[in-house]
Design a protein around this motif. Structure first.
Motif, short mmCIF file in Angstrom:
data_model
loop_
_atom_site.label_atom_id
_atom_site.label_comp_id
_atom_site.label_asym_id
_atom_site.label_seq_id
_atom_site.Cartn_x
_atom_site.Cartn_y
_atom_site.Cartn_z
N GLY A 171 -0.93 28.96 24.28
CA GLY A 171 -2.26 28.36 24.28
C GLY A 171 -3.14 28.95 23.20
O GLY A 171 -2.81 29.97 22.58
N VAL A 172 -4.27 28.28 22.99
CA VAL A 172 -5.27 28.72 22.03
C VAL A 172 -6.64 28.57 22.68
O VAL A 172 -6.91 27.55 23.33
CB VAL A 172 -5.22 27.90 20.72
N SER A 173 -7.47 29.59 22.54
CA SER A 173 -8.83 29.49 23.06
C SER A 173 -9.82 29.73 21.95
O SER A 173 -9.57 30.50 21.02
CB SER A 173 -9.05 30.50 24.19
N LEU A 174 -10.94 29.05 22.05
CA LEU A 174 -12.00 29.14 21.06
C LEU A 174 -13.25 29.68 21.72
O LEU A 174 -13.78 29.06 22.64
CB LEU A 174 -12.27 27.75 20.46
N MET A 175 -13.68 30.87 21.30
CA MET A 175 -14.83 31.54 21.90
C MET A 175 -14.64 31.71 23.41
O MET A 175 -15.56 31.58 24.19
CB MET A 175 -16.12 30.79 21.59
N GLY A 176 -13.37 31.95 23.81
CA GLY A 176 -13.06 32.18 25.21
C GLY A 176 -12.78 30.93 26.01
O GLY A 176 -12.42 31.01 27.18
N VAL A 177 -12.92 29.74 25.39
CA VAL A 177 -12.70 28.48 26.10
C VAL A 177 -11.33 27.92 25.69
O VAL A 177 -11.10 27.65 24.50
CB VAL A 177 -13.79 27.45 25.76
N PRO A 178 -10.38 27.73 26.63
CA PRO A 178 -9.07 27.19 26.28
C PRO A 178 -9.17 25.79 25.69
O PRO A 178 -9.89 24.93 26.20
CB PRO A 178 -8.33 27.17 27.63
N ILE A 179 -8.42 25.56 24.60
CA ILE A 179 -8.41 24.25 23.94
C ILE A 179 -7.40 23.35 24.65
O ILE A 179 -6.28 23.77 24.92
CB ILE A 179 -8.05 24.40 22.45
N PRO A 180 -7.76 22.11 24.97
CA PRO A 180 -6.83 21.19 25.64
C PRO A 180 -5.55 20.98 24.84
O PRO A 180 -5.58 20.98 23.60
CB PRO A 180 -7.64 19.89 25.76
N ASN A 181 -4.47 20.78 25.55
CA ASN A 181 -3.17 20.59 24.90
C ASN A 181 -3.18 19.39 23.96
O ASN A 181 -2.55 19.41 22.90
CB ASN A 181 -2.08 20.41 25.97
N ALA A 182 -3.92 18.34 24.33
CA ALA A 182 -3.98 17.14 23.48
C ALA A 182 -4.59 17.46 22.12
O ALA A 182 -4.20 16.88 21.10
CB ALA A 182 -4.79 16.05 24.19
N TRP A 183 -5.56 18.37 22.09
CA TRP A 183 -6.19 18.75 20.82
C TRP A 183 -5.26 19.60 19.97
O TRP A 183 -5.49 19.74 18.77
CB TRP A 183 -7.49 19.51 21.09
N LEU A 184 -4.25 20.17 20.58
CA LEU A 184 -3.28 20.99 19.85
C LEU A 184 -2.04 20.18 19.47
O LEU A 184 -1.02 20.74 19.10
CB LEU A 184 -2.86 22.20 20.69
N GLY A 185 -2.13 18.86 19.58
CA GLY A 185 -1.00 18.02 19.26
C GLY A 185 0.10 18.07 20.30
O GLY A 185 1.27 17.83 19.98
N ASN A 186 -0.28 18.43 21.55
CA ASN A 186 0.68 18.57 22.66
C ASN A 186 1.80 19.55 22.32
O ASN A 186 2.97 19.33 22.67
CB ASN A 186 1.28 17.19 23.02
N MET A 187 1.43 20.64 21.66
CA MET A 187 2.41 21.63 21.24
C MET A 187 2.52 22.81 22.19
O MET A 187 3.35 23.70 21.98
CB MET A 187 2.06 22.15 19.83
N LYS A 188 1.71 22.84 23.25
CA LYS A 188 1.79 23.94 24.20
C LYS A 188 3.12 23.92 24.93
O LYS A 188 3.59 22.87 25.38
CB LYS A 188 0.64 23.88 25.20
N ASN A 189 3.73 25.11 25.04
CA ASN A 189 4.99 25.30 25.76
C ASN A 189 6.15 24.51 25.15
O ASN A 189 7.15 24.24 25.81
CB ASN A 189 4.84 24.92 27.24
N VAL A 190 6.03 24.16 23.87
CA VAL A 190 7.11 23.48 23.15
C VAL A 190 7.83 24.52 22.30
O VAL A 190 7.20 25.27 21.54
CB VAL A 190 6.56 22.36 22.25
N ASN A 191 9.16 24.57 22.41
CA ASN A 191 9.94 25.52 21.63
C ASN A 191 9.95 25.09 20.17
O ASN A 191 10.58 24.08 19.80
CB ASN A 191 11.37 25.61 22.18
N LEU A 192 9.27 25.85 19.32
CA LEU A 192 9.17 25.48 17.91
C LEU A 192 10.52 25.55 17.22
O LEU A 192 10.78 24.81 16.27
CB LEU A 192 8.16 26.39 17.21
N VAL A 193 11.39 26.45 17.68
CA VAL A 193 12.70 26.61 17.06
C VAL A 193 13.55 25.36 17.28
O VAL A 193 14.18 24.84 16.35
CB VAL A 193 13.42 27.86 17.61
#
Length: 225
Positions: A171-193
């Motif tokens: 995950g990624v948080s901005l100023m302590g607020v977690p950014i929604p997965n949709a804003w991260l391109g639905n990349m949360k918990n996706v194995n990049l390898v």
């Protein structure tokens, strides 16, 4: 029958004017204190303090970096250059393929860069690498120009059942607020390898790593032959 006479203590209800005033004063002080703490911590955070090593720790780190072919300071570089000029037979050992870096060592390496020394800090816990990053906002940006933005991110790093490295964004948080997965391109918990491992960096990285572990305060890597 005579009416009962209540005592002055029983007749007194609620707070006095002075008590109400004190409660309001305490509430204002607490609110101001909490607001100041939030502003200083999340909205306008102070620059990070670079991690420094003592002499023994620095020497130990330089040996590890030399093992990976990374030359250190000028004095270490001079010594390494002299050693490289001495002819010697090539050898490989399994021990040289294994390297571990403590959380303190990694942060001290980051501290060597003027661009990242006061802006990036790394934390290691079991299977999790976390980063705290202070991002300067450009002067021409319409909002909060010139201020510092605090970003926190986490990566899950481990080996899967097939002994292939897994690197996934927690995950990624901005100023302590977690950014929604949709804003991260639905990349949360996706194995990049596995997602991008058919080409480029991640495929090369996975093919060259036999073992990788994130322990509490330590990064351990074993390279393949």
């Amino acid at each position: 029958m005579l009416p009962s006479v209540s005592s002055p203590r029983a007749a007194q209800k609620g707070f006095t004017g002075m008590q109400v005033l004190l409660l309001l004063l305490v509430t204002v002080i607490i609110t101001v204190g909490v607001s100041f703490l939030v502003i200083r911590t999340y909205i306008f955070p102070k620059p990070l303090t670079p991690v420094t090593l003592n002499g023994k720790e620095a020497q130990k780190l330089e040996i590890k970096l030399q093992q990976l072919g990374w030359q250190g300071g000028s004095q270490t570089h001079a010594k390494s250059t002299n050693q490289e000029l001495t002819p010697e037979p090539y050898r490989e050992s399994d021990a040289k393929r294994q390297v571990s870096f403590s959380e303190k060592e990694v942060n001290s390496i980051i501290g060597r860069s003027p661009d990242f020394a006061h802006r990036v800090a790394i934390d290691f816990s079991d299977n999790l690498a976390s980063a705290k990053i202070l991002v300067p906002i450009p002067q021409d940006f319409p909002i909060m120009a010139g201020e510092i933005l605090r970003v926190n991110a986490g990566l899950d790093i481990h080996l899967d059942k097939n002994h292939r490295p897994v690197v996934a964004l927690v995950g990624v948080s901005l100023m302590g607020v977690p950014i929604p997965n949709a804003w991260l391109g639905n990349m949360k918990n996706v194995n990049l390898v596995s997602e991008f491992g058919d080409r480029g960096f991640w495929n090369t990285f996975a093919d060259g790593v036999e073992d990788i572990q994130i322990r509490d305060g330590e990064l351990y890597i074993k390279l393949r032959q």
